[in-house]
Motif scaffolding. Structure first.
Motif, mmCIF file in Angstrom:
data_model
loop_
_atom_site.group_PDB
_atom_site.id
_atom_site.type_symbol
_atom_site.label_atom_id
_atom_site.label_comp_id
_atom_site.label_asym_id
_atom_site.label_seq_id
_atom_site.Cartn_x
_atom_site.Cartn_y
_atom_site.Cartn_z
ATOM 1 N N GLN A 1 0.762 -1.336 0.210
ATOM 2 C CA GLN A 1 -0.165 -0.245 -0.235
ATOM 3 C C GLN A 1 0.419 1.477 0.220
ATOM 4 N N LEU A 2 2.010 1.501 -0.431
ATOM 5 C CA LEU A 2 2.966 1.886 -0.540
ATOM 6 C C LEU A 2 3.592 2.751 -1.826
ATOM 7 N N THR A 3 3.151 3.950 -2.180
ATOM 8 C CA THR A 3 3.702 4.214 -2.995
ATOM 9 C C THR A 3 5.071 5.527 -3.306
ATOM 10 N N ARG A 4 6.023 4.503 -4.187
ATOM 11 C CA ARG A 4 6.897 5.040 -4.798
ATOM 12 C C ARG A 4 7.056 6.303 -5.937
ATOM 13 N N TYR A 5 8.022 7.253 -4.944
ATOM 14 C CA TYR A 5 8.560 8.763 -5.917
ATOM 15 C C TYR A 5 9.188 8.817 -6.024
ATOM 16 N N THR A 6 10.045 8.794 -6.769
ATOM 17 C CA THR A 6 11.704 9.775 -7.493
ATOM 18 C C THR A 6 11.373 11.720 -8.334
ATOM 19 N N PHE A 7 12.345 11.661 -7.670
ATOM 20 C CA PHE A 7 12.350 12.772 -8.761
ATOM 21 C C PHE A 7 13.589 13.268 -9.513
ATOM 22 N N ASN A 8 13.999 14.067 -10.146
ATOM 23 C CA ASN A 8 15.627 15.243 -10.245
ATOM 24 C C ASN A 8 16.743 14.254 -10.472
ATOM 25 N N THR A 9 17.719 14.026 -10.462
ATOM 26 C CA THR A 9 18.143 12.363 -10.183
ATOM 27 C C THR A 9 17.739 11.525 -9.853
ATOM 28 N N HIS A 10 17.253 11.214 -9.462
ATOM 29 C CA HIS A 10 15.859 9.483 -8.650
ATOM 30 C C HIS A 10 17.355 9.125 -7.735
ATOM 31 N N LYS A 11 17.657 9.340 -7.466
ATOM 32 C CA LYS A 11 18.543 9.102 -6.182
ATOM 33 C C LYS A 11 17.908 8.270 -4.987
ATOM 34 N N GLU B 1 14.869 7.724 -2.797
ATOM 35 C CA GLU B 1 13.389 6.843 -2.680
ATOM 36 C C GLU B 1 12.500 7.780 -1.726
ATOM 37 N N HIS B 2 10.848 7.898 -2.336
ATOM 38 C CA HIS B 2 10.227 8.536 -1.961
ATOM 39 C C HIS B 2 8.754 7.626 -0.753
ATOM 40 N N ARG C 1 4.307 10.604 3.993
ATOM 41 C CA ARG C 1 5.801 9.983 3.659
ATOM 42 C C ARG C 1 5.888 9.374 4.875
ATOM 43 N N VAL C 2 6.109 7.907 4.739
ATOM 44 C CA VAL C 2 6.275 7.065 6.090
ATOM 45 C C VAL C 2 7.733 6.957 6.176
ATOM 46 N N PHE C 3 7.983 7.444 5.084
ATOM 47 C CA PHE C 3 10.509 7.191 5.493
ATOM 48 C C PHE C 3 11.233 7.101 3.322
ATOM 49 N N GLY C 4 12.360 7.541 3.737
ATOM 50 C CA GLY C 4 12.215 7.518 1.895
ATOM 51 C C GLY C 4 14.017 6.416 2.664
ATOM 52 N N ILE C 5 14.678 6.733 1.476
ATOM 53 C CA ILE C 5 15.475 5.851 1.269
ATOM 54 C C ILE C 5 16.679 6.700 0.565
ATOM 55 N N GLY C 6 17.781 7.134 1.324
ATOM 56 C CA GLY C 6 19.058 7.949 0.265
ATOM 57 C C GLY C 6 20.344 6.942 -0.104
ATOM 58 N N THR C 7 20.256 6.601 -0.370
ATOM 59 C CA THR C 7 21.453 6.085 -1.719
ATOM 60 C C THR C 7 22.602 6.754 -1.554
ATOM 61 N N GLU C 8 22.991 7.789 -1.652
ATOM 62 C CA GLU C 8 24.318 8.750 -2.082
ATOM 63 C C GLU C 8 24.369 9.614 -0.752
ATOM 64 N N THR C 9 24.560 9.064 0.461
ATOM 65 C CA THR C 9 24.364 9.740 2.015
ATOM 66 C C THR C 9 25.887 9.832 2.629
ATOM 67 N N PRO C 10 26.383 10.737 3.297
ATOM 68 C CA PRO C 10 27.476 10.348 4.252
ATOM 69 C C PRO C 10 28.020 9.189 4.297
ATOM 70 N N ILE C 11 26.927 8.679 5.219
ATOM 71 C CA ILE C 11 26.543 7.273 5.508
ATOM 72 C C ILE C 11 26.888 5.472 4.221
ATOM 73 N N GLY C 12 26.186 6.473 3.288
ATOM 74 C CA GLY C 12 26.115 5.132 2.059
ATOM 75 C C GLY C 12 24.475 5.228 2.416
ATOM 76 N N LYS C 13 24.028 3.801 1.852
ATOM 77 C CA LYS C 13 22.098 3.691 1.746
ATOM 78 C C LYS C 13 21.861 3.778 3.383
#
Length: 132
Positions: free
Chosen positions: A57-67, A69-70, A79-91
């Motif tokens: 029941q979650l909808t995934r949204y990305t924009f711009n560089t798509h790096k 996920e929301h 908005r329950v959570f997001g996933i960052g892939t290019e952060t100072p600590i990695g994913k």
């Protein structure tokens, strides 16, 4: 100290648990999506977020560089959570503080906040932060 918290979206369709250290900083960002949704995350490392109910029941949204996920509940729009892939600590997983079950106003007010200039893709505070 790492503690397992439970939480959900507004309507309760999506339920999760997350391993978070709320003695560490939480984040506020001025990028367009965080600013418009008023997103306030705490960081869970890879494997530290588990969807217990409603993953379909979650909808995934990305924009711009798509790096990044929301994820939003399809029903209530939270908005329950997001996933960052290019952060100072990695994913990492940015878990919405507002979705956690047990934090009251006193606990929320005591959380440390790091301000990030996501609008300009910098891991530094923007010039103005009071509105975040």
């Amino acid at each position: 100290m790492l503690i397992t918290y439970t939480g959900s979206c507004h309507c309760g369709t999506v339920k999760f648990e997350a391993d978070l250290d709320l003695e560490q900083s939480t984040y506020r960002c001025n990028c367009s999506i965080c600013r418009q949704t008023r997103f306030w995350p705490a960081v869970a490392k890879e494997g530290g977020l588990r969807i217990l109910q409603g993953e379909d029941q979650l909808t995934r949204y990305t924009f711009n560089t798509h790096k990044n996920e929301h994820y939003f509940c399809k029903h209530c729009g939270v908005r329950v959570f997001g996933i960052g892939t290019e952060t100072p600590i990695g994913k990492m997983y940015g878990v919405n503080i507002g979705c956690l079950d047990v934090l009251g106003d006193k606990e929320l007010a005591a959380l440390k906040i790091t301000y990030v200039d996501g609008l300009h893709d910098k891991f530094a505070p923007p010039e103005y932060i009071d509105h975040l």
